[in-house]
Design a protein around this motif. Structure first.
Motif, PDB file in Angstrom:
ATOM      1  N   MET A   1       0.743  -1.228  -0.085  1.00 26.90           N
ATOM      2  CA  MET A   1       0.111  -0.130   0.121  1.00 26.90           C
ATOM      3  C   MET A   1       0.672   1.183   0.130  1.00 26.90           C
ATOM      4  SD  MET A   1      -3.199   1.042   2.649  1.00 26.90           S
ATOM      5  CE  MET A   1      -4.021   2.570   2.245  1.00 26.90           C
ATOM      6  N   PRO A   2       0.596   2.054  -0.827  1.00 30.04           N
ATOM      7  CA  PRO A   2       1.485   3.491  -0.886  1.00 30.04           C
ATOM      8  C   PRO A   2       1.429   4.232   0.600  1.00 30.04           C
ATOM      9  CG  PRO A   2      -0.139   3.270  -2.708  1.00 30.04           C
ATOM     10  CD  PRO A   2      -0.633   2.369  -1.865  1.00 30.04           C
ATOM     11  N   THR A   3       2.668   4.627   0.858  1.00 24.95           N
ATOM     12  CA  THR A   3       2.989   5.529   2.047  1.00 24.95           C
ATOM     13  C   THR A   3       2.011   7.000   1.690  1.00 24.95           C
ATOM     14  OG1 THR A   3       5.092   4.552   2.219  1.00 24.95           O
ATOM     15  CG2 THR A   3       4.572   6.769   3.402  1.00 24.95           C
ATOM     16  N   ARG A   4       1.521   7.293   2.932  1.00 23.41           N
ATOM     17  CA  ARG A   4       0.813   8.639   2.778  1.00 23.41           C
ATOM     18  C   ARG A   4       1.255   9.561   3.628  1.00 23.41           C
ATOM     19  NH1 ARG A   4      -5.731   6.515   2.900  1.00 23.41           N
ATOM     20  NH2 ARG A   4      -5.842   5.475   0.539  1.00 23.41           N
ATOM     21  N   ILE A   5       0.851  10.896   3.458  1.00 23.52           N
ATOM     22  CA  ILE A   5       1.194  12.119   4.028  1.00 23.52           C
ATOM     23  C   ILE A   5      -0.122  12.777   4.264  1.00 23.52           C
ATOM     24  CG2 ILE A   5       2.343  14.349   4.022  1.00 23.52           C
ATOM     25  CD1 ILE A   5       4.546  13.338   2.568  1.00 23.52           C
ATOM     26  N   LEU A   6      -1.006  12.867   3.193  1.00 25.32           N
ATOM     27  CA  LEU A   6      -2.336  13.585   3.541  1.00 25.32           C
ATOM     28  C   LEU A   6      -3.314  12.626   4.108  1.00 25.32           C
ATOM     29  CD1 LEU A   6      -2.578  14.490  -0.320  1.00 25.32           C
ATOM     30  CD2 LEU A   6      -1.648  16.003   1.560  1.00 25.32           C
ATOM     31  N   THR A   7      -3.725  13.286   5.363  1.00 26.81           N
ATOM     32  CA  THR A   7      -4.892  12.686   6.372  1.00 26.81           C
ATOM     33  C   THR A   7      -6.162  12.850   5.712  1.00 26.81           C
ATOM     34  OG1 THR A   7      -5.063  14.594   7.587  1.00 26.81           O
ATOM     35  CG2 THR A   7      -3.234  12.911   8.207  1.00 26.81           C
ATOM     36  N   ASP A   8      -7.054  11.972   6.231  1.00 26.15           N
ATOM     37  CA  ASP A   8      -8.365  12.261   5.577  1.00 26.15           C
ATOM     38  C   ASP A   8      -8.889  13.529   6.197  1.00 26.15           C
ATOM     39  OD1 ASP A   8      -8.279   9.859   4.256  1.00 26.15           O
ATOM     40  OD2 ASP A   8      -9.276   8.627   6.017  1.00 26.15           O
ATOM     41  N   ASP A   9      -8.817  13.908   7.305  1.00 24.30           N
ATOM     42  CA  ASP A   9      -9.209  15.273   7.865  1.00 24.30           C
ATOM     43  C   ASP A   9      -8.661  16.221   6.910  1.00 24.30           C
ATOM     44  OD1 ASP A   9     -10.505  13.911   9.953  1.00 24.30           O
ATOM     45  OD2 ASP A   9      -9.015  14.272  11.245  1.00 24.30           O
ATOM     46  N   LEU A  10      -7.425  16.107   6.685  1.00 26.84           N
ATOM     47  CA  LEU A  10      -6.721  17.367   5.776  1.00 26.84           C
ATOM     48  C   LEU A  10      -7.559  17.488   4.463  1.00 26.84           C
ATOM     49  CD1 LEU A  10      -5.084  19.589   4.802  1.00 26.84           C
ATOM     50  CD2 LEU A  10      -3.153  17.860   4.643  1.00 26.84           C
ATOM     51  N   LEU A  11      -7.618  16.130   3.856  1.00 24.76           N
ATOM     52  CA  LEU A  11      -8.338  16.290   2.593  1.00 24.76           C
ATOM     53  C   LEU A  11      -9.890  16.800   2.699  1.00 24.76           C
ATOM     54  CD1 LEU A  11      -7.070  12.884   1.151  1.00 24.76           C
ATOM     55  CD2 LEU A  11      -6.578  15.169   0.411  1.00 24.76           C
ATOM     56  N   HIS A  12     -10.655  16.414   3.789  1.00 26.79           N
ATOM     57  CA  HIS A  12     -11.945  16.870   4.068  1.00 26.79           C
ATOM     58  C   HIS A  12     -11.859  18.367   4.201  1.00 26.79           C
ATOM     59  CE1 HIS A  12     -15.987  16.846   5.496  1.00 26.79           C
ATOM     60  NE2 HIS A  12     -15.774  17.744   6.443  1.00 26.79           N
ATOM     61  N   THR A  13     -10.843  18.768   4.711  1.00 26.16           N
ATOM     62  CA  THR A  13     -10.905  20.538   4.932  1.00 26.16           C
ATOM     63  C   THR A  13     -10.474  21.056   3.397  1.00 26.16           C
ATOM     64  OG1 THR A  13      -9.820  20.355   7.154  1.00 26.16           O
ATOM     65  CG2 THR A  13      -9.570  22.373   5.900  1.00 26.16           C
ATOM     66  N   ILE A  14      -9.890  20.714   2.687  1.00 26.86           N
ATOM     67  CA  ILE A  14      -9.332  21.220   1.682  1.00 26.86           C
ATOM     68  C   ILE A  14     -10.594  21.036   0.461  1.00 26.86           C
ATOM     69  CG2 ILE A  14      -7.967  20.665  -0.589  1.00 26.86           C
ATOM     70  CD1 ILE A  14      -5.652  19.956   1.258  1.00 26.86           C
ATOM     71  N   ARG A  15     -11.153  19.978   0.716  1.00 25.73           N
ATOM     72  CA  ARG A  15     -12.562  19.678  -0.155  1.00 25.73           C
ATOM     73  C   ARG A  15     -13.572  20.563   0.068  1.00 25.73           C
ATOM     74  NH1 ARG A  15     -13.782  14.259   0.236  1.00 25.73           N
ATOM     75  NH2 ARG A  15     -12.762  13.931  -1.962  1.00 25.73           N
ATOM     76  N   GLY A  16     -13.599  21.079   1.392  1.00 29.61           N
ATOM     77  CA  GLY A  16     -14.598  22.264   1.651  1.00 29.61           C
ATOM     78  C   GLY A  16     -14.378  23.540   1.257  1.00 29.61           C
ATOM     79  N   ARG A  17     -13.291  23.815   0.875  1.00 34.00           N
ATOM     80  CA  ARG A  17     -12.658  25.053   0.277  1.00 34.00           C
ATOM     81  C   ARG A  17     -12.854  25.143  -1.134  1.00 34.00           C
ATOM     82  NH1 ARG A  17      -6.989  24.792   3.376  1.00 34.00           N
ATOM     83  NH2 ARG A  17      -7.850  25.443   5.420  1.00 34.00           N
ATOM     84  N   ALA A  18     -12.971  24.116  -1.775  1.00 36.06           N
ATOM     85  CA  ALA A  18     -12.484  24.216  -3.421  1.00 36.06           C
ATOM     86  C   ALA A  18     -13.630  24.697  -4.135  1.00 36.06           C
ATOM     87  CB  ALA A  18     -12.828  22.759  -3.801  1.00 36.06           C
ATOM     88  N   ALA A  19     -14.676  24.548  -3.725  1.00 42.04           N
ATOM     89  CA  ALA A  19     -15.991  25.260  -4.530  1.00 42.04           C
ATOM     90  C   ALA A  19     -16.065  26.809  -4.294  1.00 42.04           C
ATOM     91  CB  ALA A  19     -17.271  24.791  -4.027  1.00 42.04           C
ATOM     92  N   ALA A  20     -15.577  27.315  -3.234  1.00 39.84           N
ATOM     93  CA  ALA A  20     -15.399  28.552  -2.838  1.00 39.84           C
ATOM     94  C   ALA A  20     -14.261  29.156  -3.821  1.00 39.84           C
ATOM     95  CB  ALA A  20     -15.131  29.044  -1.549  1.00 39.84           C
ATOM     96  N   HIS A  21     -13.037  28.653  -3.857  1.00 37.33           N
ATOM     97  CA  HIS A  21     -12.029  29.298  -4.835  1.00 37.33           C
ATOM     98  C   HIS A  21     -12.331  28.875  -6.144  1.00 37.33           C
ATOM     99  CE1 HIS A  21      -9.106  29.573  -1.569  1.00 37.33           C
ATOM    100  NE2 HIS A  21      -9.009  28.309  -1.198  1.00 37.33           N
ATOM    101  N   ASP A  22     -13.151  27.994  -6.617  1.00 36.96           N
ATOM    102  CA  ASP A  22     -13.429  27.881  -7.867  1.00 36.96           C
ATOM    103  C   ASP A  22     -14.460  29.340  -8.299  1.00 36.96           C
ATOM    104  OD1 ASP A  22     -13.979  26.525 -10.492  1.00 36.96           O
ATOM    105  OD2 ASP A  22     -15.908  26.849  -9.651  1.00 36.96           O
TER     106      ASP A  22
END
Length: 383
Positions: A1-22
């Motif tokens: 399995m690939p090694t990860r740095i990005l946590t699910d919580d961080l990705l959730h936070t980033i997803r929550g901003r994407a529409a506003a930046h768009d």
């Protein structure tokens, strides 16, 4: 399995901003700060240089996960990873000439890719930008670069230009890096696009931007080159860029599955997940997408293992890029068809993915270039 740095919580936070930046068509400063704090910009820095030591195969998967949360953020960050990928490619093969870049990435510098030029279908094989020698081993650059992702955030810009004055009979393509605080360039506020809006891939006008001698990485003859630096650029760019679009496809398929499970047919009274036609579309999209990831894993693992395929790398990685981006367009289209008219609104995440995925056709290698590369590998050069 690939090694990860990005946590699910961080990705959730980033997803929550994407529409506003768009909607705002602005840059993702907040995402960048969080990604830096997580150590993600140093992902490819080897452990012997103080980094986490992820391989290309790991970062391909991480980029796809980030793209599933915020495609434009992933695309812009991708251009930073391309450069750390080049430096890692060389480092793993005993060439330490770009270890400085890995160390700077570890310490927080942000890199961008200033290579694209309007009308330059030679891509790495030629340039419309002038590289003028400064007399001390460095160069100033004069030209216009387009699609410079990360424009508001970069601190180091990789550029190339043609030096046809030092030896007019033997011109060279000069590959170098310029610092943001060195001046000699203008970033235009011209990024108002259909998709990938937060990437802020603005036009950069070079008018004397200076790269000192120790930041001039290569001088190679125009045309096809097997210089490891060029191979590192090509393979890193193709695989990492394609992984962004594979991540969009993964997310679109996930959203389609969620949506058809909650939409109910008035005709049957059942959720659309029970409709044979909808099921066929989703299965068809999944079958196409399932064929993409083994190709990434095989090629990226071969690079991580130090395999030397020479010119075969061009065909292999260009093919993956085209197949991944074309498959992503198909998957997103099928997801849209399954999910109903609400996806036509800008507020729809699937609608945004539909706009973002179209950018994949413009990145090198495009469809025509890839076909030319494969034809040459099979039939030899045009006479």
């Amino acid at each position: 399995m690939p090694t990860r740095i990005l946590t699910d919580d961080l990705l959730h936070t980033i997803r929550g901003r994407a529409a506003a930046h768009d909607r705002a068509n602005d840059y993702f400063d907040d995402d960048l700060a969080d990604l830096k704090a997580a150590g993600y910009l140093a992902a490819l820095v080897p452990t012997d240089l103080g980094g986490p030591g992820l391989g290309l195969a790991d970062v391909v998967h991480e980029q796809a996960r980030l793209a599933g949360a915020a495609p434009a953020t992933a695309l812009a960050v991708n251009m930073h990873h391309v450069w750390t990928g080049v430096a890692r490619f060389l480092h793993d093969r005993g060439d330490t000439s770009m270890d400085w870049l890995l160390e700077e990435a570890r310490d927080g510098e942000v890199f961008a890719f200033g290579y694209s030029e309007a009308g330059n279908d030679l891509v790495l094989l030629g340039s419309r930008t002038q590289a003028r020698p400064d007399g001390a081993g460095g160069y100033t650059f004069h030209g216009r670069k387009i699609f410079t992702s990360n424009s508001p955030g970069w601190t180091r810009l990789g550029v190339m230009g043609l030096d046809d004055t030092t030896d007019p009979d033997n011109p060279v393509i000069v590959h170098a890096f310029i610092p943001r605080d060195g001046g000699g360039f203008e970033i235009l506020d011209d990024w108002d696009t259909l998709g990938m809006r937060a990437s802020q891939s603005r036009t950069t006008v070079l008018d004397g931007a200076h790269a000192p001698a120790d930041r001039v990485m290569r001088k190679v003859a125009p045309g096809l080159s097997l210089d490891p630096y060029v191979l590192g650029i090509f393979t890193s760019f193709e695989l990492l860029t394609a992984s962004v679009y594979a991540g969009i496809a993964d997310r679109a398929l996930e959203l389609a599955v969620e949506t058809v499970g909650t939409r109910t047919s008035m005709k049957t009274g059942k959720p659309y997940s029970q409709d044979p036609d909808i099921r066929w579309r989703i299965a068809s999209a999944a079958l196409a997408q399932d064929g993409i990831w083994p190709q990434f894993d095989q090629a990226a693992a071969a690079i991580d293992d130090g395999e030397n395929l020479g010119a075969a790398w061009f065909r292999q990685t260009a093919g993956i890029k085209v197949r991944a981006t074309e498959t992503a367009r198909y998957v997103v289209d099928e997801a849209i068809r399954c999910s109903g008219g609400s996806t036509y609104f800008n507020r729809s995440e699937l609608g945004r993915l539909y706009r973002d995925v179209l950018a994949g056709i413009f990145h090198p290698s495009d469809d025509e270039s890839a076909h030319s590369t494969v034809a040459q590998s099979l039939l030899g050069p045009l006479e």
